[in-house]
Design an enzyme around this catalytic site. Structure first.
Site, PDB file in Angstrom:
ATOM      1  N   ASP A   1      -7.864  -5.400  -0.027  1.00 40.36           N
ATOM      2  CA  ASP A   1      -8.385  -6.252  -1.094  1.00 40.36           C
ATOM      3  C   ASP A   1      -7.996  -7.715  -0.961  1.00 40.36           C
ATOM      4  O   ASP A   1      -8.500  -8.551  -1.709  1.00 40.36           O
ATOM      5  CB  ASP A   1      -7.879  -5.725  -2.454  1.00 40.36           C
TER       6      ASP A   1
ATOM      7  N   HIS B   1       0.853  -1.192   0.000  1.00 43.67           N
ATOM      8  CA  HIS B   1       0.000   0.000   0.000  1.00 43.67           C
ATOM      9  C   HIS B   1       0.884   1.235   0.000  1.00 43.67           C
ATOM     10  O   HIS B   1       1.947   1.227   0.614  1.00 43.67           O
ATOM     11  CB  HIS B   1      -0.914   0.007   1.242  1.00 43.67           C
TER      12      HIS B   1
HETATM   13  N1  CMC Z   1       4.230  -7.392  -4.836  1.00 48.65           N
HETATM   14  C1  CMC Z   1       5.564  -7.331  -5.015  1.00 48.65           C
HETATM   15  N2  CMC Z   1       6.302  -6.218  -4.858  1.00 48.65           N
HETATM   16  C2  CMC Z   1       5.655  -5.100  -4.507  1.00 48.65           C
HETATM   17  C3  CMC Z   1       4.261  -5.075  -4.302  1.00 48.65           C
HETATM   18  C4  CMC Z   1       3.552  -6.294  -4.469  1.00 48.65           C
HETATM   19  N3  CMC Z   1       2.228  -6.327  -4.298  1.00 48.65           N
HETATM   20  N4  CMC Z   1       3.881  -3.826  -3.956  1.00 48.65           N
HETATM   21  C5  CMC Z   1       4.978  -3.074  -3.936  1.00 48.65           C
HETATM   22  N5  CMC Z   1       6.057  -3.845  -4.265  1.00 48.65           N
HETATM   23  C6  CMC Z   1       7.458  -3.420  -4.317  1.00 48.65           C
HETATM   24  C7  CMC Z   1       7.784  -2.692  -5.614  1.00 48.65           C
HETATM   25  O1  CMC Z   1       8.205  -3.596  -6.608  1.00 48.65           O
HETATM   26  C8  CMC Z   1       8.853  -1.758  -5.163  1.00 48.65           C
HETATM   27  O2  CMC Z   1      10.047  -2.492  -5.034  1.00 48.65           O
HETATM   28  P1  CMC Z   1      11.510  -1.799  -5.263  1.00 48.65           P
HETATM   29  O3  CMC Z   1      11.529  -0.609  -4.341  1.00 48.65           O
HETATM   30  O4  CMC Z   1      12.479  -2.866  -4.891  1.00 48.65           O
HETATM   31  O5  CMC Z   1      11.551  -1.420  -6.718  1.00 48.65           O
HETATM   32  C9  CMC Z   1       8.428  -1.368  -3.746  1.00 48.65           C
HETATM   33  O6  CMC Z   1       7.642  -2.472  -3.278  1.00 48.65           O
HETATM   34  C10 CMC Z   1       7.589  -0.111  -3.684  1.00 48.65           C
HETATM   35  O7  CMC Z   1       6.556  -0.241  -4.643  1.00 48.65           O
HETATM   36  P2  CMC Z   1       5.850   0.997  -5.326  1.00 48.65           P
HETATM   37  O8  CMC Z   1       5.061   0.521  -6.485  1.00 48.65           O
HETATM   38  O9  CMC Z   1       6.832   2.096  -5.541  1.00 48.65           O
HETATM   39  O10 CMC Z   1       4.952   1.455  -4.122  1.00 48.65           O
HETATM   40  P3  CMC Z   1       3.594   2.123  -4.229  1.00 48.65           P
HETATM   41  O11 CMC Z   1       3.395   2.802  -2.957  1.00 48.65           O
HETATM   42  O12 CMC Z   1       3.459   2.925  -5.451  1.00 48.65           O
HETATM   43  O13 CMC Z   1       2.638   0.833  -4.378  1.00 48.65           O
HETATM   44  C11 CMC Z   1       0.665  -0.333  -4.724  1.00 48.65           C
HETATM   45  C12 CMC Z   1       1.374   0.728  -3.909  1.00 48.65           C
HETATM   46  C13 CMC Z   1      -0.686  -0.591  -4.048  1.00 48.65           C
HETATM   47  C14 CMC Z   1       0.421   0.178  -6.147  1.00 48.65           C
HETATM   48  C15 CMC Z   1       1.517  -1.639  -4.764  1.00 48.65           C
HETATM   49  O14 CMC Z   1       1.799  -2.090  -3.468  1.00 48.65           O
HETATM   50  C16 CMC Z   1       0.841  -2.729  -5.600  1.00 48.65           C
HETATM   51  O15 CMC Z   1       0.961  -2.743  -6.824  1.00 48.65           O
HETATM   52  N6  CMC Z   1       0.116  -3.676  -4.914  1.00 48.65           N
HETATM   53  C17 CMC Z   1      -0.632  -4.684  -5.625  1.00 48.65           C
HETATM   54  C18 CMC Z   1      -1.960  -4.114  -6.089  1.00 48.65           C
HETATM   55  C19 CMC Z   1      -2.926  -3.935  -4.941  1.00 48.65           C
HETATM   56  O16 CMC Z   1      -3.094  -4.811  -4.105  1.00 48.65           O
HETATM   57  N7  CMC Z   1      -3.628  -2.799  -4.953  1.00 48.65           N
HETATM   58  C20 CMC Z   1      -4.638  -2.482  -3.937  1.00 48.65           C
HETATM   59  C21 CMC Z   1      -4.214  -1.341  -3.077  1.00 48.65           C
HETATM   60  S1  CMC Z   1      -5.256  -1.192  -1.601  1.00 48.65           S
HETATM   61  C22 CMC Z   1      -6.768  -0.730  -2.187  1.00 48.65           C
HETATM   62  C23 CMC Z   1      -6.787   0.681  -2.626  1.00 48.65           C
HETATM   63  O17 CMC Z   1      -6.707   1.575  -1.748  1.00 48.65           O
HETATM   64  O18 CMC Z   1      -6.912   0.916  -3.825  1.00 48.65           O
END
Ligand code: CMC
Length: 425
Positions: free
Chosen positions: A360, A303
């Site tokens: 989720d 998240h």
């Molecule tokens: N699986 C594997 N690696 C992950 C994941 C994951 N689900 N989420 C983040 N990471 C890693 C990412 O690869 C990155 O690694 P590095 O720093 O080594 O390159 C690091 O963690 C930070 O990721 P980010 O994408 O920069 O972080 P963010 O804050 O933009 O991500 C997110 C938030 C929700 C988009 C992401 O965690 C994700 O894609 N999760 C899966 C989709 C998901 O479950 N979404 C629902 C979110 S909760 C409901 C809502 O409020 O919408």
């Protein structure tokens, strides 16, 4: 203002004011930065940028705290109705008995959808995604119920209409997609039960309302009701900042929520768990999620704000276990979800990246147990999030610091070049 930040740029020194919220969160106010220095800030994904001040929802991502208008989400999930929660978010306080009765009457009075809208649904290809349909239908509502003068009274009526009709429209969409007869709303049923009845009642099999199922839906919607400046809420505020009508702003929010990284994640989680069940290879999913060359992510994990266990996921997980137990459902996907969570939480990659289950992760299993088809999962999220979107839109409408949303950019394209006529290219 609580102090300032000193900025040295070139041989000049600037002071930027620091503002503080009611929970002690601090921000540097950069609204005069460009005028004073010629600089803008660059913050992809707005990960470090506050776009507004808001009195609606408080999230502490490090401590795992979520409160609507100051009330912990745990208390609301345990004791409030979804209607009360919606009222709280939109009006800033819980309703008294009289206000709640009036709100209920208005919701009932506005629950029907104009019959002419049915033809829109019928013309959609049967394979259409319900989120696309919902987004268009909410926008179309404006043509049937226009606000003429943007008066407070009219806006309040639009708010009530939307809150009430969104349920009817979502259930209609499901019934029509299956080629079944539409079930009309019943004034004798409360908000959640009414929706379930419209979804599942049929002339051949009357729907039996189960209090455990109603309660699960109530909690599901309360947990989704607001989450401050997330992607879809920011979309509602940004689109709303052009002073479009509420229907158009909410329609934009629904479109944003559809994405698999946002509200679409609940559908993506079930698809991922089903793939793991089919392949019987959980290890591969974990390895793929850690592989930087592979775009695959563990859906329902991670998240932007929570760097600890999402408090909503904790409640959802507990409720999921208890619902399946009460309904005597044995869902193999729940076993896989439990195992996947246990494996991921012990894995160095997930520990180092602070990746925990989010809202989720277990919500799709709850929805499946309620009987909601997978392609309607994100619609369920949208119905739950509607009070939050409305509250945020209304707040921005009354904000004395309101401005048209218009971010800046750093241009990286070609510098001035000449136009070359087509025969010379
Ligand atoms: N699986 C594997 N690696 C992950 C994941 C994951 N689900 N989420 C983040 N990471 C890693 C990412 O690869 C990155 O690694 P590095 O720093 O080594 O390159 C690091 O963690 C930070 O990721 P980010 O994408 O920069 O972080 P963010 O804050 O933009 O991500 C997110 C938030 C929700 C988009 C992401 O965690 C994700 O894609 N999760 C899966 C989709 C998901 O479950 N979404 C629902 C979110 S909760 C409901 C809502 O409020 O919408």
């Amino acid at each position: 203002m609580t102090g300032s930040v000193k900025l040295i740029y070139g041989d000049q020194e600037f002071k930027l004011p620091v503002v503080e919220g009611s929970e002690g969160e601090k921000a540097v106010d950069i609204s005069q930065l460009q005028a004073a220095t010629g600089l803008i800030t660059l913050d992809p994904g707005y990960a470090n940028t506050g776009s507004c001040s808001s009195a609606i929802t408080f999230v502490d991502g490090d401590k795992g705290i979520l409160r609507y208008r100051g009330i912990p989400v745990e208390e609301l999930a345990a004791r409030a109705t979804f209607k009360e929660t919606a009222y709280l978010l939109i009006n800033g306080r819980l309703p008294n008995r009289e206000e709640l009765t009036r709100f209920s009457v208005l919701l009932n009075d506005n629950s029907l959808v104009h019959e002419d809208m049915r033809s829109f649904y019928e013309k959609y290809p049967r394979s259409s995604h319900p989120m696309g349909i919902l987004s268009s239908m909410v926008n179309a509502l404006r043509s049937f119920y226009p606000e003429l003068q943007n008066l407070e009274e009219e806006i309040n009526m639009t708010v009530t209409r939307l809150l009430s009709k969104i349920r009817t429209m979502a259930a209609m969409s499901y019934k029509i997609s299956r080629g079944h007869k539409v079930v009309y709303p019943r004034p004798d049923l409360a908000y959640c039960a009414n929706f379930l009845n419209m979804m599942f009642d049929s002339p051949v099999k009357p729907y039996e309302i189960d209090n455990d199922v109603v309660n699960a839906l109530r909690m599901f919607w309360i947990l989704h009701a607001d989450h401050e400046q997330n992607c879809s809420t920011s979309a509602v505020r940004l689109v709303g900042s052009a002073r479009v009508n509420l229907y158009a702003a909410i329609s934009a929010g629904i479109a944003a929520l559809w994405g698999p990284l946002h509200g679409g994640a609940n559908q993506a989680v079930i698809e991922m768990l089903s793939d793991i069940a089919k392949s019987r290879n959980m290890g591969r999913a974990i390895e793929r999620a850690k592989d930087k060359k592979d775009p695959f992510r563990l859906m329902g994990f991670g998240h932007r704000v929570y760097k600890t266990y999402d408090p909503r996921a904790r409640i959802m997980k507990k409720m999921c276990d208890s619902l399946l137990n009460k309904l005597k459902i044995s869902d193999p996907l729940l076993d896989i979800a439990h195992e996947l969570e246990a494996v991921a939480l012990k894995d160095d990659y997930f520990i180092e990246h602070n990746l925990y289950p989010n809202l989720d992760f277990y919500s799709g299993i709850v929805l499946q147990a309620i009987g909601i088809p997978t392609n309607m999962f994100t619609v369920m999220f949208a119905i739950g999030r509607l009070p939050g979107w409305i509250a945020q839109w209304k707040e921005s409408l009354d904000d004395p610091n309101w401005k048209l949303g218009r971010p800046r950019q750093i241009y990286t394209g070609p510098t001035q070049t000449q136009f070359v006529p087509i025969d010379k290219r």
